[in-house]
Design a protein around this motif. Structure first.
Motif, PDB file in Angstrom:
ATOM      1  N   ILE A 130       0.834  -1.141   0.123  1.00  0.00           N
ATOM      2  CA  ILE A 130       0.012   0.035   0.020  1.00  0.00           C
ATOM      3  C   ILE A 130       1.062   1.360  -0.012  1.00  0.00           C
ATOM      4  O   ILE A 130       0.495   2.119  -0.985  1.00  0.00           O
ATOM      5  CB  ILE A 130      -0.977   0.049   1.451  1.00  0.00           C
ATOM      6  CG1 ILE A 130      -2.030  -1.012   1.135  1.00  0.00           C
ATOM      7  CG2 ILE A 130      -1.663   1.223   1.218  1.00  0.00           C
ATOM      8  CD1 ILE A 130      -2.900  -1.433   2.561  1.00  0.00           C
ATOM      9  N   ALA A 155       1.012   3.928  -2.946  1.00  0.00           N
ATOM     10  CA  ALA A 155       0.256   5.171  -2.791  1.00  0.00           C
ATOM     11  C   ALA A 155       1.554   6.116  -3.074  1.00  0.00           C
ATOM     12  O   ALA A 155       0.858   7.406  -3.838  1.00  0.00           O
ATOM     13  CB  ALA A 155      -0.157   5.088  -1.241  1.00  0.00           C
ATOM     14  N   MET A 186      -3.492   8.089   0.858  1.00  0.00           N
ATOM     15  CA  MET A 186      -3.949   6.742   0.871  1.00  0.00           C
ATOM     16  C   MET A 186      -3.330   5.720   1.847  1.00  0.00           C
ATOM     17  O   MET A 186      -3.945   4.946   2.547  1.00  0.00           O
ATOM     18  CB  MET A 186      -4.143   6.054  -0.671  1.00  0.00           C
ATOM     19  CG  MET A 186      -5.212   6.527  -1.547  1.00  0.00           C
ATOM     20  SD  MET A 186      -5.175   6.030  -2.996  1.00  0.00           S
ATOM     21  CE  MET A 186      -5.826   4.283  -2.821  1.00  0.00           C
ATOM     22  N   ALA A 187      -2.148   5.842   1.826  1.00  0.00           N
ATOM     23  CA  ALA A 187      -1.497   5.076   2.797  1.00  0.00           C
ATOM     24  C   ALA A 187      -1.688   4.951   4.304  1.00  0.00           C
ATOM     25  O   ALA A 187      -1.693   4.462   5.085  1.00  0.00           O
ATOM     26  CB  ALA A 187       0.116   4.954   2.469  1.00  0.00           C
ATOM     27  N   ALA A 233      -5.159   4.522   5.179  1.00  0.00           N
ATOM     28  CA  ALA A 233      -5.384   3.177   5.495  1.00  0.00           C
ATOM     29  C   ALA A 233      -4.806   2.605   6.917  1.00  0.00           C
ATOM     30  O   ALA A 233      -5.550   2.024   7.638  1.00  0.00           O
ATOM     31  CB  ALA A 233      -4.393   2.305   4.455  1.00  0.00           C
ATOM     32  N   CYS A 277      -8.019   3.482   2.540  1.00  0.00           N
ATOM     33  CA  CYS A 277      -7.738   3.639   1.149  1.00  0.00           C
ATOM     34  C   CYS A 277      -8.829   4.613   0.420  1.00  0.00           C
ATOM     35  O   CYS A 277      -8.295   5.371  -0.438  1.00  0.00           O
ATOM     36  CB  CYS A 277      -7.619   2.334   0.538  1.00  0.00           C
ATOM     37  SG  CYS A 277      -6.229   1.445   1.273  1.00  0.00           S
ATOM     38  N   PHE A 309      -6.817  -2.971  -2.949  1.00  0.00           N
ATOM     39  CA  PHE A 309      -6.843  -1.878  -2.154  1.00  0.00           C
ATOM     40  C   PHE A 309      -6.887  -0.694  -2.706  1.00  0.00           C
ATOM     41  O   PHE A 309      -6.635   0.609  -2.488  1.00  0.00           O
ATOM     42  CB  PHE A 309      -5.511  -1.881  -1.413  1.00  0.00           C
ATOM     43  CG  PHE A 309      -5.496  -2.929  -0.218  1.00  0.00           C
ATOM     44  CD1 PHE A 309      -5.757  -2.562   1.019  1.00  0.00           C
ATOM     45  CD2 PHE A 309      -5.392  -4.327  -0.470  1.00  0.00           C
ATOM     46  CE1 PHE A 309      -5.807  -3.669   1.974  1.00  0.00           C
ATOM     47  CE2 PHE A 309      -5.074  -5.428   0.567  1.00  0.00           C
ATOM     48  CZ  PHE A 309      -5.591  -5.056   1.781  1.00  0.00           C
ATOM     49  N   ILE A 354      -5.326   0.552  -5.367  1.00  0.00           N
ATOM     50  CA  ILE A 354      -4.213   0.933  -5.964  1.00  0.00           C
ATOM     51  C   ILE A 354      -3.854   0.412  -7.169  1.00  0.00           C
ATOM     52  O   ILE A 354      -4.074  -0.943  -7.485  1.00  0.00           O
ATOM     53  CB  ILE A 354      -3.041   0.814  -5.046  1.00  0.00           C
ATOM     54  CG1 ILE A 354      -3.176   1.638  -3.599  1.00  0.00           C
ATOM     55  CG2 ILE A 354      -1.509   0.749  -5.424  1.00  0.00           C
ATOM     56  CD1 ILE A 354      -2.400   1.388  -2.317  1.00  0.00           C
TER      57      ILE A 354
END
Lengths: 333, 333, 333
Positions: free
Chosen positions: C43, C47, C55-56, C59, C94, C197, C199
């Motif tokens: 992730i 990201a 996003m990371a 998450a 995410c 996720f 991504i």
């Protein structure tokens, strides 16, 4: 159980009127006939004050038809005594004249839809019984959606406006919400309560509040908290000001607050926190459903309250023991 | 139970054909192979007469695939004998060539979708068992919705038209409904029955009626009542005349009428009233779903029948004792 | 059961981190903390590589909030140990920075939504228990739909783009899928796994695959099969090439493949066939939901996986005995 155990067919005219009043009060989970009388007074004041007097007579007709349907279909009498046959019908009666033109077919559709809510309520409660939740006002929501959607193509049942009818037609009687003006804020606060019956009038909100207070001080307090918090959150999140102004982000929140804080859990600091969270989520669900239903052009009615309260009851958390005085609403229906 | 109890794998070619015919008849809740034979005849006549002959061959293919899937997945044999594996598949087979272009991928999709309906039916019946209702034709509706929606973005599976395809393409063969012309009204009356299989042909409707009559006189009578009452209500409510004309407000009502008046309740004056109310509500639900689905551009299929019949069965009223001859449809499936 | 039975409140910092890692791994049905560590690494790489580093951090925040909510609400401890409190929250974390602008209200909404998924999961699992299925990632899907829809009218919670945001913003880093270029195909193949996720990065897909391999070789294999087969079917059916390119027709198929082939049934030739069918149907459901949700302008998230896997589990076929090593996922949650 404050009501008599006599056969519901033997209650006489006065007993029947009490059942009708309780049916109106049950929209906000109250079993008090006096509460319902103030609700009816609020509906009549608001309907005539906003120039939509058919809503008041529709409410009475829907209430009587759905209650009579409970008699005809010989539904469990405890429900009838508590007014649980009438609360969906009274809401149908408010909604139809607000969303459809005043034709003879509208009134016949109102009668059919009000009757339908009585057995749809029985059916949905059968579906939901294993999960220990209730259909709440969803029979009204579902049946009214069907008829209002149908009115978009039925020429004999003319749709009055688009989904934002109530917002636009009623919001214009307000000046825009002015934070510096305390009186304006109070009027919106009370209108959020009146919009439970699709009426935008602070006087109606006040009458509803008096009715609640007679039946349960906790319910009255939480109606005020629900309306205030949802109004505040709607302003902070930057939702359309004319919708906030008309109380359209508060009516479902008022119901969620009463349900979570006073009906399905005993008042306590835990259930209070739970209800406050429920009010915040109700505003999100209201905004989401407004967006989702825009393409089809119908109103959400009280669906955001139903959805949010289900999401908060389905985990079946034991915040504390269920309130024995109110659990009848839950278990019986 | 009129069918033999021999192992379903040992029925021979003739026995298998009987199972296929029963599968077709079960679209209208009949377990008679003769009835199914008239239905197949009606489908072929109507498909060729309206220039959509792929619908007939699709119906046969879908019927065989979904029935074969019941064998392959080793589903309960009583269902197979009664034809309950095939009725969703035959409808998939009618719908796909009507809504998608004639490519090899359409036929592969038809095979996948017809097979899918067999286990989706098992799954949905598992879901609904606690409420003592059945998935009816909803496996066909759900699976076909998925494929028809997907066809809007799958270039190898071209969508033929928009949701109103059937209405517009078939309605044009009619002159508009003329109240003074008895023969026109009779043709629309019969077309309402033929549209159960997405076909607009009065001859097909007549063949379906003969099939019903062979299996159950009550079912034939109620198909006629359902089609007539829904047509009348649609005219009175001012619904689009070309849709009424093509029988599009009647096909779900026909199924609701047969289900409520003859399958899940014994014919009686109570169940008759219940079925008449069901027909009226079906017309409202049909109009509502037409409006709701317009933004996504798909047809309702028989969903209005499913929704209405669920709303009328979920309250589990004992209008009278369930008909023992037909209850097998209900309980087993 | 590979996890210790000590009280979940006594696990210490390292034990809590293990619970968080398992929560990330549970998005793909794995209970291994090492697997989750590779997922987190994937992730973060993806990201930062695609310029969406929020996003990371989202998450991580969502993962911690939803796990902490499990502690606060005192949910069953076995679920907590296995990481079942965290997998919906990490997905919320995410999704929010990908679909909404970076305001303080977005982060508060992320916290509320991540917490909400924990009790919505409990509630939906209560609803689904009689049918022996699980809510999977649907709590994430449902709660995120509500907030993303609401963001379309909440000015303090600005929607970043329309539903096709992810597709359009991320797809542009690719050249279009070129069948002759093996390396391009492999990158899309891996991106289909990373899109679980939200991504779009082949490196992320590779890190996810390593994590899966550590936890279960079967799961890694089926992730590859699911991504490849769905990509192939999407190309053959002529779906939009930029969506295929970004892995948007594969992420749900990857989850369906792992679930049907390795979690709810033991790996065998029967469950393998069942999973392959499930992948094909997932592509159809993904296309259908893309079309159905276009009018309201939101993404499907992992709903196509949930819907398809329910349709394949609800019939409760005994392909072979349920895998005892994995059945804990099913029965406990």
């Amino acid at each position: 159980m404050t009501t008599s155990q006599t056969n519901i067919f033997d209650v006489g005219v006065f007993g029947f009127i009490k059942i009708l009043m309780r049916g109106t009060a049950q929209v906000m989970f109250q079993g008090s006939a006096w509460c319902g009388l103030f609700f009816i007074a609020g509906i009549f004041w608001g309907a005539y004050d906003t120039g939509m007097h058919y809503m008041a007579w529709g409410a009475l007709l829907g209430l009587m038809v759905s209650t009579a349907t409970g008699y005809i279909l010989n539904q469990p009498q405890e429900d009838g005594r508590e007014g649980l046959w009438g609360f969906n019908g009274v809401l149908v009666g408010c909604a139809f004249p607000a969303f459809m033109g005043n034709t003879v077919w509208m009134w016949l559709a109102l009668v059919l839809c009000a009757a339908l809510t009585t057995w749809v309520r029985t059916g949905l409660n059968n579906v939901m019984r294993p999960w220990k939740v209730n259909s709440f006002t969803f029979p009204f929501v579902l049946c009214s959606w069907l008829f209002v959607l149908a009115s978009h193509v039925m020429h004999s049942l003319p749709a009055l406006h688009t989904s934002s009818h109530i917002a636009h037609s009623l919001a214009q009687v307000h000046t825009h919400l002015a934070i510096y003006d305390v009186w304006s804020v109070i009027k919106v606060w009370l209108s959020g309560i009146s919009q439970v019956f699709l009426i935008d009038s602070w006087v109606t909100g006040l009458l509803f509040l008096i009715g609640l207070f007679i039946s349960s001080r906790w319910a009255a307090l939480w109606a005020l908290i629900g309306s205030a918090l949802s109004m505040g959150m709607a302003v902070v999140m930057g939702l359309p000001i004319n919708h906030i102004d008309a109380g359209l982000y508060s009516f479902s929140a008022v119901l969620t607050a009463i349900a979570l804080a006073t009906v399905f859990y005993k008042p306590s600091w835990r259930s209070a926190l739970w209800a406050l969270l429920g009010v915040l989520v109700t505003v999100v669900v209201q905004a989401a459903m407004n967006v989702a239903m825009k393409p089809v052009g119908i109103a959400t009615f009280t669906a955001p309250f139903c959805v949010t309260t289900w999401l908060f009851l389905l985990p079946m958390f034991q915040l504390d023991e269920r309130d024995p005085d109110h659990s009848s609403w839950h278990h019986r229906s």
